[in-house]
Motif scaffolding. Structure first.
Motif, PDB file in Angstrom:
ATOM      1  N   ASN A   1      26.875  -1.547  26.206  1.00  0.00           N
ATOM      2  CA  ASN A   1      27.855  -2.263  25.408  1.00  0.00           C
ATOM      3  C   ASN A   1      29.246  -1.705  25.724  1.00  0.00           C
ATOM      4  OD1 ASN A   1      29.661  -2.653  23.003  1.00  0.00           O
ATOM      5  ND2 ASN A   1      27.906  -3.821  22.282  1.00  0.00           N
ATOM      6  N   VAL A   2      30.171  -2.567  26.146  1.00  0.00           N
ATOM      7  CA  VAL A   2      31.463  -2.082  26.618  1.00  0.00           C
ATOM      8  C   VAL A   2      32.351  -1.569  25.487  1.00  0.00           C
ATOM      9  CG1 VAL A   2      31.433  -3.578  28.639  1.00  0.00           C
ATOM     10  CG2 VAL A   2      32.537  -4.367  26.548  1.00  0.00           C
ATOM     11  N   GLU A   3      32.050  -1.945  24.256  1.00  0.00           N
ATOM     12  CA  GLU A   3      32.860  -1.483  23.132  1.00  0.00           C
ATOM     13  C   GLU A   3      32.341  -0.172  22.540  1.00  0.00           C
ATOM     14  OE1 GLU A   3      32.953  -4.800  20.413  1.00  0.00           O
ATOM     15  OE2 GLU A   3      34.818  -5.535  21.279  1.00  0.00           O
ATOM     16  N   THR A   4      31.022  -0.107  22.328  1.00  0.00           N
ATOM     17  CA  THR A   4      30.453   1.074  21.667  1.00  0.00           C
ATOM     18  C   THR A   4      30.018   2.148  22.643  1.00  0.00           C
ATOM     19  OG1 THR A   4      28.168   0.251  21.674  1.00  0.00           O
ATOM     20  CG2 THR A   4      29.597  -0.440  19.847  1.00  0.00           C
ATOM     21  N   GLY A   5      29.734   1.768  23.890  1.00  0.00           N
ATOM     22  CA  GLY A   5      29.209   2.718  24.864  1.00  0.00           C
ATOM     23  C   GLY A   5      27.717   2.934  24.752  1.00  0.00           C
ATOM     24  N   GLY A   6      27.089   2.302  23.743  1.00  0.00           N
ATOM     25  CA  GLY A   6      25.641   2.374  23.603  1.00  0.00           C
ATOM     26  C   GLY A   6      24.961   1.313  24.450  1.00  0.00           C
ATOM     27  N   PHE A   7      23.678   1.106  24.210  1.00  0.00           N
ATOM     28  CA  PHE A   7      22.934   0.124  24.992  1.00  0.00           C
ATOM     29  C   PHE A   7      23.393  -1.297  24.671  1.00  0.00           C
ATOM     30  CE2 PHE A   7      19.574   3.526  24.350  1.00  0.00           C
ATOM     31  CZ  PHE A   7      19.762   4.092  25.605  1.00  0.00           C
ATOM     32  N   ALA A   8      23.357  -2.158  25.678  1.00  0.00           N
ATOM     33  CA  ALA A   8      23.607  -3.579  25.449  1.00  0.00           C
ATOM     34  C   ALA A   8      22.475  -4.140  24.594  1.00  0.00           C
ATOM     35  CB  ALA A   8      23.698  -4.320  26.782  1.00  0.00           C
ATOM     36  N   ALA A   9      22.768  -5.184  23.856  1.00  0.00           N
ATOM     37  CA  ALA A   9      21.811  -5.742  22.902  1.00  0.00           C
ATOM     38  C   ALA A   9      20.514  -6.151  23.587  1.00  0.00           C
ATOM     39  CB  ALA A   9      22.425  -6.943  22.199  1.00  0.00           C
ATOM     40  N   GLY A  10      19.401  -5.595  23.103  1.00  0.00           N
ATOM     41  CA  GLY A  10      18.086  -6.036  23.523  1.00  0.00           C
ATOM     42  C   GLY A  10      17.542  -5.426  24.793  1.00  0.00           C
ATOM     43  N   ILE A  11      18.331  -4.625  25.519  1.00  0.00           N
ATOM     44  CA  ILE A  11      17.843  -4.088  26.789  1.00  0.00           C
ATOM     45  C   ILE A  11      18.057  -2.580  26.864  1.00  0.00           C
ATOM     46  CG2 ILE A  11      18.292  -6.271  27.973  1.00  0.00           C
ATOM     47  CD1 ILE A  11      20.692  -5.001  29.308  1.00  0.00           C
ATOM     48  N   ARG A  12      17.357  -1.963  27.796  1.00  0.00           N
ATOM     49  CA  ARG A  12      17.466  -0.533  28.040  1.00  0.00           C
ATOM     50  C   ARG A  12      17.528  -0.275  29.544  1.00  0.00           C
ATOM     51  NH1 ARG A  12      18.378  -0.995  23.535  1.00  0.00           N
ATOM     52  NH2 ARG A  12      17.489   0.030  21.702  1.00  0.00           N
ATOM     53  N   PRO A  13      18.392   0.653  29.988  1.00  0.00           N
ATOM     54  CA  PRO A  13      18.388   1.045  31.397  1.00  0.00           C
ATOM     55  C   PRO A  13      17.141   1.864  31.711  1.00  0.00           C
ATOM     56  CG  PRO A  13      19.871   2.444  30.141  1.00  0.00           C
ATOM     57  CD  PRO A  13      19.380   1.398  29.191  1.00  0.00           C
ATOM     58  N   VAL A  14      16.643   1.715  32.922  1.00  0.00           N
ATOM     59  CA  VAL A  14      15.457   2.458  33.355  1.00  0.00           C
ATOM     60  C   VAL A  14      15.898   3.760  34.010  1.00  0.00           C
ATOM     61  CG1 VAL A  14      13.466   2.467  34.903  1.00  0.00           C
ATOM     62  CG2 VAL A  14      14.101   0.367  33.686  1.00  0.00           C
ATOM     63  N   PRO A  15      15.536   4.914  33.454  1.00  0.00           N
ATOM     64  CA  PRO A  15      15.904   6.190  34.084  1.00  0.00           C
ATOM     65  C   PRO A  15      15.196   6.356  35.426  1.00  0.00           C
ATOM     66  CG  PRO A  15      15.207   6.502  31.788  1.00  0.00           C
ATOM     67  CD  PRO A  15      14.821   5.109  32.176  1.00  0.00           C
ATOM     68  N   LEU A  16      15.889   6.914  36.390  1.00  0.00           N
ATOM     69  CA  LEU A  16      15.298   7.170  37.706  1.00  0.00           C
ATOM     70  C   LEU A  16      14.730   8.579  37.775  1.00  0.00           C
ATOM     71  CD1 LEU A  16      17.813   5.623  40.275  1.00  0.00           C
ATOM     72  CD2 LEU A  16      15.729   4.608  39.325  1.00  0.00           C
ATOM     73  N   ASP A  17      13.471   8.654  38.163  1.00  0.00           N
ATOM     74  CA  ASP A  17      12.833   9.937  38.480  1.00  0.00           C
ATOM     75  C   ASP A  17      13.132  10.198  39.950  1.00  0.00           C
ATOM     76  OD1 ASP A  17      11.197  12.130  38.811  1.00  0.00           O
ATOM     77  OD2 ASP A  17       9.340  10.949  38.858  1.00  0.00           O
ATOM     78  N   THR A  18      14.306  10.775  40.218  1.00  0.00           N
ATOM     79  CA  THR A  18      14.795  10.842  41.595  1.00  0.00           C
ATOM     80  C   THR A  18      13.984  11.781  42.485  1.00  0.00           C
ATOM     81  OG1 THR A  18      16.448  12.468  40.879  1.00  0.00           O
ATOM     82  CG2 THR A  18      17.156  10.174  41.018  1.00  0.00           C
ATOM     83  N   ASP A  19      13.369  12.809  41.905  1.00  0.00           N
ATOM     84  CA  ASP A  19      12.573  13.711  42.734  1.00  0.00           C
ATOM     85  C   ASP A  19      11.096  13.321  42.768  1.00  0.00           C
ATOM     86  OD1 ASP A  19      11.651  14.523  40.250  1.00  0.00           O
ATOM     87  OD2 ASP A  19      12.571  16.515  40.331  1.00  0.00           O
ATOM     88  N   GLY A  20      10.726  12.279  42.053  1.00  0.00           N
ATOM     89  CA  GLY A  20       9.372  11.745  42.115  1.00  0.00           C
ATOM     90  C   GLY A  20       8.292  12.658  41.578  1.00  0.00           C
ATOM     91  N   ASN A  21       8.641  13.540  40.626  1.00  0.00           N
ATOM     92  CA  ASN A  21       7.631  14.471  40.107  1.00  0.00           C
ATOM     93  C   ASN A  21       6.942  13.954  38.844  1.00  0.00           C
ATOM     94  OD1 ASN A  21       9.599  14.773  38.177  1.00  0.00           O
ATOM     95  ND2 ASN A  21       9.757  17.009  38.323  1.00  0.00           N
ATOM     96  N   GLY A  22       7.199  12.702  38.484  1.00  0.00           N
ATOM     97  CA  GLY A  22       6.496  12.091  37.364  1.00  0.00           C
ATOM     98  C   GLY A  22       7.064  12.408  36.000  1.00  0.00           C
ATOM     99  N   GLN A  23       8.254  13.005  35.963  1.00  0.00           N
ATOM    100  CA  GLN A  23       8.887  13.271  34.674  1.00  0.00           C
ATOM    101  C   GLN A  23      10.405  13.339  34.855  1.00  0.00           C
ATOM    102  OE1 GLN A  23       7.294  17.072  33.469  1.00  0.00           O
ATOM    103  NE2 GLN A  23       8.684  18.230  34.771  1.00  0.00           N
ATOM    104  N   LEU A  24      11.124  13.112  33.758  1.00  0.00           N
ATOM    105  CA  LEU A  24      12.574  13.227  33.804  1.00  0.00           C
ATOM    106  C   LEU A  24      12.971  14.675  33.559  1.00  0.00           C
ATOM    107  CD1 LEU A  24      14.196  10.174  31.978  1.00  0.00           C
ATOM    108  CD2 LEU A  24      14.093  10.644  34.424  1.00  0.00           C
ATOM    109  N   ASP A  25      13.498  15.325  34.571  1.00  0.00           N
ATOM    110  CA  ASP A  25      14.010  16.679  34.414  1.00  0.00           C
ATOM    111  C   ASP A  25      15.370  16.617  33.716  1.00  0.00           C
ATOM    112  OD1 ASP A  25      11.789  17.707  35.818  1.00  0.00           O
ATOM    113  OD2 ASP A  25      12.752  17.173  37.722  1.00  0.00           O
ATOM    114  N   PRO A  26      15.846  17.726  33.178  1.00  0.00           N
ATOM    115  CA  PRO A  26      17.131  17.708  32.461  1.00  0.00           C
ATOM    116  C   PRO A  26      18.284  17.112  33.263  1.00  0.00           C
ATOM    117  CG  PRO A  26      15.996  19.770  32.029  1.00  0.00           C
ATOM    118  CD  PRO A  26      15.169  19.045  33.060  1.00  0.00           C
ATOM    119  N   LEU A  27      18.333  17.373  34.559  1.00  0.00           N
ATOM    120  CA  LEU A  27      19.432  16.850  35.377  1.00  0.00           C
ATOM    121  C   LEU A  27      19.268  15.365  35.696  1.00  0.00           C
ATOM    122  CD1 LEU A  27      20.074  19.797  37.876  1.00  0.00           C
ATOM    123  CD2 LEU A  27      21.380  19.166  35.834  1.00  0.00           C
TER     124      LEU A  27
END
Length: 337
Positions: A231-257
């Motif tokens: 959402n460009v005004e609040t900076g939160g998620f746009a209505a009804g959708i969520r971004p998909v986090p990338l597991d960039t190192d492919g280890n099956g979990q989201l690391d802190p970075l």
């Protein structure tokens, strides 16, 4: 009439009073100012800009701010990166907005281009996705996403290793000549937009329509530019959708970075520091038929100088200082060689 349709559609997604400053406000205020000037038969010089939905909100803000102190009328419309490129090469527009790498065959036609900001494409799913909790916790790797968009896996349960019901994946693509689609296809593995279109269950024209399509279907997945995923005004998620986090190192979990998707500001900061891969992070370009002159040159010069201060607050990423200085030099010289 075309501009009225484009701008009104965007305004519906992010309504806001004109007293505030931001992309949605600039859309509605610029619409009034531009159409009003046309009705009064103003003798002001006019700049015409069209192209990528990715850069469209930022361009509207720039145009609105620039017109406050310069005697020029700026008409801004979307339509996709392909339209911006075509409009400039055929002389229909003064400036095109393009959100993908520039091609040699376009340069061979006399195209001149300048990078003016950075943006990123992110996969998006419904806030009601049956695997949302698992995806939010573990993210998806590039290979996971490739298999989804190429229809090699067809159920969300397969993706996250869980037994889910009514979880058939609905893949969405873009029907317009989209820089976001081309960049996303490249990220998945040197595919083309046509490859994504042929695999998609439905294809949508424009970023906002894609986001709305994802929001309406709990099993849908698509891809959007930053300012349509948040959402460009609040900076939160746009209505009804969520971004998909990338597991960039492919280890099956989201690391802190790898965990930085909770707000637009957090996401933009990590695009800026290189934590989000490129592609799907990419430069945003302005294109011209030959080096810009007159009003087009002056407006572009302002974008590369004073206009840069407006970038962070509107959800985009500033170019690295060395790159920005080089682009300024290209504009000054009128050539990239």
């Amino acid at each position: 009439v075309t501009m009225l349709i484009v701008m009104s559609t965007y305004e519906k997604r992010i309504p806001s009073p004109c007293a505030k400053k931001g992309a949605a406000v600039a859309v509605s205020c610029l619409l009034v100012a531009t159409l009003g000037a046309g009705c009064l038969g103003s003798s002001q010089p006019t700049l015409r800009v069209s192209g990528a939905w990715a850069l469209y909100p930022m361009m509207v803000v720039w145009a609105d701010d620039y017109q406050k102190t310069h005697d020029v009328r700026i008409e801004v419309s979307g339509g996709g990166a392909g339209k911006g490129m075509s409009d400039v090469l055929t002389g229909q527009m003064d400036i095109g907005m393009v959100s993908r790498p520039i091609r040699q065959e376009e340069l061979d036609q006399g195209l001149f281009y300048l990078a003016v900001a950075k943006d990123a494409v992110v996969a998006t799913i419904s806030q009601n996705n049956p695997a949302l909790a698992q995806i939010t916790q573990q993210g998806l790797s590039r290979e996971d996403l490739r298999k989804i968009f190429m229809k090699e896996v067809t159920r969300w349960g397969e993706v996250v290793g869980a037994s889910l019901s009514n979880d058939g994946i609905v893949v969405l693509g873009r029907s317009d000549a989209s820089g976001a689609a081309q960049v996303w296809a490249e990220y998945l593995g040197n595919y083309t937009q046509a490859d994504l279109q042929s695999k998609a269950d439905a294809n949508y024209d424009g970023d906002m329509n894609m986001a709305n399509g994802v929001a309406r279907n709990k099993n849908a997945i698509g891809f959007n530019n930053i300012n349509y995923a948040y959402n460009v005004e609040t900076g939160g998620f746009a209505a009804g959708i969520r971004p998909v986090p990338l597991d960039t190192d492919g280890n099956g979990q989201l690391d802190p970075l790898e965990s930085f998707y909770g707000s637009r500001n957090q996401f933009v900061e990590n695009v800026s520091r290189g934590a989000y891969p490129s592609p799907p992070a990419r430069n945003e370009y302005l294109v011209f038929r030959g080096a810009p002159t007159g009003e087009a040159h002056d407006f572009t010069h302002w974008i590369l100088h004073d206009g840069q201060a407006l970038i962070p607050e509107n959800g985009y990423v500033e170019l690295p200082p060395a790159v920005l200085e080089q682009e300024r030099l290209y504009l000054q010289q009128g050539t990239r060689t």
